[in-house]
Enzyme design. Structure first.
Site, PDB file in Angstrom:
ATOM      1  N   GLU A  99      19.354 -22.469  22.581  1.00 12.17           N
ATOM      2  CA  GLU A  99      20.084 -22.149  23.810  1.00 12.17           C
ATOM      3  C   GLU A  99      20.988 -20.935  23.629  1.00 12.17           C
ATOM      4  OE1 GLU A  99      20.447 -26.656  25.716  1.00 12.17           O
ATOM      5  OE2 GLU A  99      22.224 -25.594  25.030  1.00 12.17           O
ATOM      6  N   VAL A 100      21.790 -20.954  22.566  1.00 16.28           N
ATOM      7  CA  VAL A 100      22.730 -19.853  22.393  1.00 16.28           C
ATOM      8  C   VAL A 100      22.006 -18.545  22.136  1.00 16.28           C
ATOM      9  CG1 VAL A 100      23.136 -19.993  19.887  1.00 16.28           C
ATOM     10  CG2 VAL A 100      24.988 -19.286  21.416  1.00 16.28           C
TER      11      VAL A 100
END
Length: 1207
Positions: free
Chosen positions: A89-90
């Site tokens: 996600e990051v």
């Protein structure tokens, strides 16, 4: 056909979510993150939390949600890096930030920023065993490390261990709102022209940055003006500043449908984050409201009780709260609002854009629809609702349908629009409806005091009702005139026709000529009829029987007039009736009959209710033989009734205020006037039989007395000591009455053209209130009496055409502003002996035409307020150098100063110089004026018939003009003017035959057509330089008082769209300067050059449409022509050649102009001016607004855009 295309969307991207929240579920799902998500959603932020995908959804769907969000909040916690899902996600979030400006807000929840940045602490272990994540893909791992490091360096929040979590969440929400606003602000729709400026004005009044008060602001305007739209934009742009907010729509309708308790419950539910507060059980929850900063908008409020129930008192709200009340009733805001924003109509440009966006999907119409588009925009009169509804009805229809629709609207208002507007009318009570309809049908644009007097009755105080209508935005009272919007006017007339629409005699208000002719010729009127207004221009003849008015027993208003002939138009042939009507209704309040064809009024008419009587251009000899009850009369106009012998029948008109007897050439007796003790205005102009005023004739209340044109009047005595305006123009008086000092209120004394007047009273100086003394044309008057005391009020002294050779001592006229001493051209006698004007510091306009002046005194520079100086037809050879110090001088008239050889440096603010006919002029100062960069100050230099100016002098004049235009254009760009600026910054004119060589586009004749280069309209584009050569030599001369050289330009794109403008290159106006002006005659060719600033929406045209370069102008034409004072094209002179250049801003280091010589003196002086200007006081360089002369100058140099697109 007209087709619509989609306009720009109001959002910047197709994002489904505001915020994506990335977090480690095991760490924060059930505490901090759940609180954060709930808090964000409670504030109206659309949040996606990846908890929804933890049940085995594919990571690709998760990435889709990131892409569909405007920003991400990353909650870094202790075990965040132990989840490959979180790391994915990051990584994706940081990729979106880099590539698509995706917003990122990091939160460090019980973990340090350095651990995330350097992958230490709890973030270290996972990267020590890289084979455990992403199969040991070293490139992928390195990318994740960079992503973590970059994310940790973004400004974010560190969770405070010992502080309040709600306060921490508050800060996060505020920053989230700020970032969302920056990333995707509430974009103002580009299909609502003018909305940005209006929303900013409302924001100013709301004072959002002031948290030390509760502020209530009203938004006021008529139906359809855009009140709700403006408030909605402001609400959407600012609601995030508040803890609670709600926009309650259409309270008038919803309160009727659901009741106020329901609306109040709904309001509380939203303000208190969904908490259900039982109003019946707890009463008004003031304690809840005091804890939150609120933003509330109440839309369409119509009653006081709605405000009281929904809002209550201001003191129950927390400081910083804001309330907006949208209404069309000003009265509701007077005690409930701290400020009111009145939404203005759209201006012509905004209206055209809105209409075109509705119909064409672009800001301008296609070529075949230009004229019709202008007509529809004109019909709507700036009302957005009307423009939208009209546009909607015209969409997809061809030009024939447009024409038929326009013709239909001239007679029948648009039904859908009328339905919307009628909501305002239906809310009125019966008295308000009656007054509104009377105004709409009969009295629009009349004076408010007059209308209130006419409509006043025993049951209605019309003045109060009119004020109520104004408060409800149905009428406006401006400059004492009562007005209403054209569409409300049409609505009122439509309503006026509704009752008994098939039977005219049963309708209360009649103005249709067919209906009126029917009831008069067939005697079908009834007592229902309240008013009849007939425009006699619409009928040929009416058979008027003596009993025509017998059945109209309740008639109050009767008016027969001609819109085509405001003066005598032989209207008596229209009414075919050999005898006076038998009867006029005794309830008549208002009787206007232009050209009344009978010699008296009906003998049985009792005018006890009559307030206004007007029988201009009538055949009347006397009103009545017997005395009548005329005590209600306030206004009587019998002007131009040539047969009127006396005023019998008016002796009891003791309340009469205004009596107009102008042009009653048979009238020689004024006996009845003696009893008119309330008379304020008496006009006896051109009563040529009047030889004197009756002895003992006194009217104490009289303020205006007009005796002008009474050619036989030789004697005048004071009939009122209250007179403020006394007009004796053109009479045969030889001296003004002694003891004139008793006229202590006299403001204006007009003695113009009293050719037999030889003396003025010695005590003239005792008229302490006198402001204007007019002596022009008193050819026998040789001197003024001594001014022994100060006349501090005297501002205007006109002595043109007198035999006065010595002006009075001006030190006693210290406040004199305008002084004119112009002698006729044929007068060769000695002029002024002295020029005693040096002590008049307030003198602004000085006219000294043909006064045989050969030199100006050096002290002339002490006239620091002088703005207009006329020295035409004098013997001056040069002007004093001190003239440069007349810093306020705007206009200098030197016409026909035949001995003038040179011009020194002139004042820096000079805008208009006319040196026509200065045949000896050889040299002009270099520079002629110091080119101050005062914002939008225009300059015109005229050197017509100055044949001794050599080519070098002309080139210097042109070079100075171009330098000044560059400086002014740069200033205009610096101030970022919006809108349309087509005025010539500088215009010059001089004898010549050729276009300067540096004009890149030159043509014989009056038309230039050219293709435009790509990027011609770049960021440095500032306008155009234009040039024509006009020949006068093949004609006897041009005799018009005004000449304007104009250019109609047309910019066209590949797709057929175009925009057209009208420029002015300059010219002259003979009324500028000397009051003794005469048309100039030119016998040779002359060159006209102008530099025009052009800040037009050309960029907008190309940038805001979605057709790209096809909408960018690719060709242009420039057609030149000449007009006179009536704007008609002149055929008596011809344009031989024309030239054009586009102007672009110079680089700061560029010291030369392309293709034109600029002397070192000009460059040096302009540089000095730029330095000097910073040290000058504001009063020296500010743009002054100067009344008549300023208007004349702007009239000379003005230009216009033809309705946006070409008309």
């Amino acid at each position: 056909m007209a087709f619509a295309s989609s306009s720009s969307s109001i959002v910047l991207s197709k994002c489904e979510f505001d915020v994506f929240v990335s977090f480690r579920g095991a760490d924060t799902r059930h505490d901090f993150t759940s609180h954060l998500v709930k808090y964000l959603r409670g504030k109206g932020i659309d949040v996606f939390s990846d908890a929804k995908l933890r049940g085995g959804e594919y990571i690709s769907l998760l990435f889709d949600r990131i892409e569909q969000s405007k920003m991400s909040i990353v909650v870094f916690s202790e075990d965040y890096a132990n989840s490959w899902w979180c790391l994915e996600e990051v990584g994706k979030i940081m990729q979106r930030r880099k590539e698509f400006n995706h917003g990122v807000l990091p939160i460090f929840y019980k973990v340090s920023k350095s651990d995330v940045s350097n992958q230490t602490g709890s973030f270290e272990a996972v990267f020590q065993s890289p084979t455990k994540i992403f199969n040991g893909d070293e490139q992928k791992i390195e990318e994740l490390k960079v992503a973590l490091k970059t994310a940790s360096n973004i400004r974010g929040f560190v969770y405070p261990e010992n502080s309040s979590e709600p306060d921490f969440l508050d800060e996060i929400v505020k920053n989230t709102f700020r970032m969302l606003n920056e990333l995707s602000p509430c974009v103002i729709p580009d299909d609502l022209p003018g909305i940005e400026s209006r929303s900013k004005e409302l924001e100013k009044l709301l004072m959002f940055d002031n948290d030390e008060c509760v502020r209530v602001v009203g938004v006021l305007g008529m139906t359809g003006i855009g009140k709700t739209t403006v408030a909605d934009i402001v609400y959407k742009q600012n609601f995030q500043r508040f803890d609670g907010y709600e926009f309650l729509e259409d309270i008038e309708d919803n309160s009727k449908r659901y009741g106020l308790p329901y609306l109040y419950q709904k309001l509380l539910h939203k303000l208190l984050d969904g908490e259900n507060v039982d109003v019946r059980a707890q009463g008004r929850p003031e304690n809840f409201l005091r804890n939150k900063k609120l933003f509330i908008v109440l839309d369409n409020v119509t009653e006081e009780k709605q405000i009281e129930y929904l809002i209550g008192k201001k003191n129950v709200y927390r400081q910083g709260s804001r309330i907006v009340i949208i209404t069309r009733d000003k009265k509701l805001l007077q005690k409930n609002a701290d400020a009111t924003y009145v939404v203005p109509r759209l201006n012509d440009r905004e209206a055209m854009e809105l209409f075109c966006l509705q119909v064409f999907g672009n800001h301008y119409p296609t070529e075949e629809f230009v004229d019709l588009s202008n007509d529809f925009v004109c019909y709507a009169k700036g009302l957005p609702l009307a423009l939208k509804l009209l546009g909607k009805g015209l969409l997809t229809h061809d030009i024939n349908y447009w024409k038929k629709k326009l013709e239909f609207l001239q007679v029948n208002p648009d039904k859908e629009l009328q339905k919307e507007l009628k909501s305002s009318y239906k809310a009125l009570d019966d008295d308000q409806k009656s007054v509104f309809l009377d105004i709409a049908c009969f009295f629009r644009s009349e004076k408010a005091d007059f209308v209130s007097s006419i409509l006043k009755s025993d049951d209605i105080d019309a003045k109060d009702v009119m004020r109520e209508l104004e408060e409800k935005c149905l009428v406006t009272i401006s400059y004492d005139r009562i007005e209403m919007h054209d569409l409300l006017h049409a609505m009122g007339k439509e309503i006026g026709k509704e009752k008994s629409i098939r039977k005219a005699g049963e309708r209360r208000r009649l103005w249709n000529h067919k209906d009126i002719r029917d009831i008069l010729e067939h005697n079908t009127g009834t007592e229902c009829v309240r008013g009849i207004f007939l425009n006699m221009s619409e009928v040929r003849r009416i058979k008027l029987f003596p009993a025509a008015f017998t059945m109209l027993s309740k008639l109050k208003f009767l008016k027969f007039h001609s819109s085509h002939c405001s003066q005598w138009c032989d209207n008596d042939h229209i009414f075919q009736c050999s005898k006076v009507p038998d009867h006029f209704p005794d309830e008549l309040v208002y009787l206007h009959w232009q050209g009344y064809p009978y010699d008296c009024l009906p003998s049985d008419f009792d005018p006890k209710e009559l307030v206004d009587l007007s029988l201009r251009y009538s055949h009347i000899k006397q009103l009545w033989e017997d005395e009548k009850n005329t005590e209600s009369l306030r206004w009587v106009d019998l002007g131009q009734s040539k047969d009127l012998l006396n005023l019998s029948g008016l002796s009891r008109a003791k309340n009469l205020e205004r009596l107009d007897l102008e042009g009653c050439t048979s009238l020689d007796l004024l006996g009845s006037v003696k009893q008119m003790n309330e008379l304020i205005y008496l006009n006896l102009r051109d009563c040529t039989s009047l030889e004197s005023l009756p002895k003992g004739f006194k009217i104490k209340s009289l303020k205006t007395l007009i005796l002008s044109g009474c050619l036989k009047l030789k004697d005048f005595h004071i009939i009122s000591e209250s007179i403020e305006s006394l007009h004796l123009e053109g009479t045969a008086i030889e001296r003004v009455v002694e003891h004139i000092e008793s006229l202590h209120s006299l403001i204006l004394l007009n003695l113009k053209n009293c050719e037999k007047l030889k003396y003025l009273p010695n005590d003239l100086y005792k008229l302490k209130s006198l402001q204007e003394l007019v002596l022009s044309g008193c050819s026998a008057l040789e001197s003024l009496p001594p001014i022994k005391e100060k006349m501090e009020c005297l501002e205007i002294l006109l002595m043109d055409g007198t035999s006065i050779k010595q002006t009075p001592e001006m030190s006693c006229l210290s406040n004199l502003k305008i002084c004119s001493f112009c002698r006729p051209v044929i007068d060769d006698s000695t002029g002024l002996v002295v020029l005693p004007f040096s002590g008049n510091s307030f003198l602004s306009d000085l006219y000294l035409t043909n006064c045989n002046i050969d030199k100006l005194p050096d002290k002339f520079s002490s006239l620091r307020s002088l703005r207009c100086l006329c020295l035409s037809r004098n013997n001056i050879e040069t002007l004093p150098e001190s003239i440069e110090k007349l810093y306020s001088l705007l206009l200098l008239d030197l016409k026909h100063c035949c001995r003038l050889k040179s011009l020194p440096l002139l004042p820096s603010n000079l805008q208009y110089l006319d040196a026509h006919g200065c045949g000896s002029l050889e040299n002009v100062s270099k520079p002629l004026t110091i080119p101050l960069v005062t914002e939008r100050m225009h300059t015109t230099f005229i050197f017509t018939d100055c044949f001794k100016l050599n080519q070098a002098e002309k080139e210097d004049i042109v070079a100075q003009a171009q330098l000044k235009s560059q400086l002014l254009a740069r200033t205009s760009r610096h101030h970022n003017h919006k809108g349309l600026l087509l005025d010539p910054l500088v215009a010059v004119c001089f004898p010549g035959h050729d276009i300067p060589s540096w004009f890149s586009h030159q043509k014989m004749g009056s038309l230039i057509e050219t293709d435009l280069l790509p990027h011609w309209c770049n960021s440095k584009f500032i306008g155009a330089s234009l040039c024509v050569v006009v020949t006068f030599k093949d004609h006897e001369g041009h005799h018009a008082n005004r000449l304007s050289v104009r250019c109609k330009s047309k910019f066209k794109s590949q797709n057929g769209q175009f925009i057209s403008f009208s420029f002015c290159l300059g010219g002259w106006n003979e009324s500028c300067g000397s009051s003794c002006h005469e048309p100039r005659k030119l016998g040779s060719d002359h060159v006209f050059i102008s530099y025009n600033n052009c800040n037009v929406p050309v960029f907008k045209w190309s940038e805001e449409t979605n057709e790209g370069n096809r909408c960018h102008p690719t060709s242009a034409s420039f057609e030149f022509y000449l007009t006179d004072e009536t704007e008609r094209k002149l055929e008596c002179c011809e344009i031989l050649r024309c030239g054009m250049n586009f102007l672009y801003a110079r680089d700061e280091n560029d010291r030369k102009f392309q293709g034109i010589r600029v002397t070192d003196t000009v460059e040096r002086t302009s540089s000095e001016a730029l330095v000097t200007i910073r040290g000058q006081s504001h009063s020296r360089i500010e743009e002054r607004r100067y009344g008549r002369i300023r208007d004349e100058i702007m009239d000379m140099t003005g230009s216009s855009m033809i309705g946006g697109p070409e008309s």
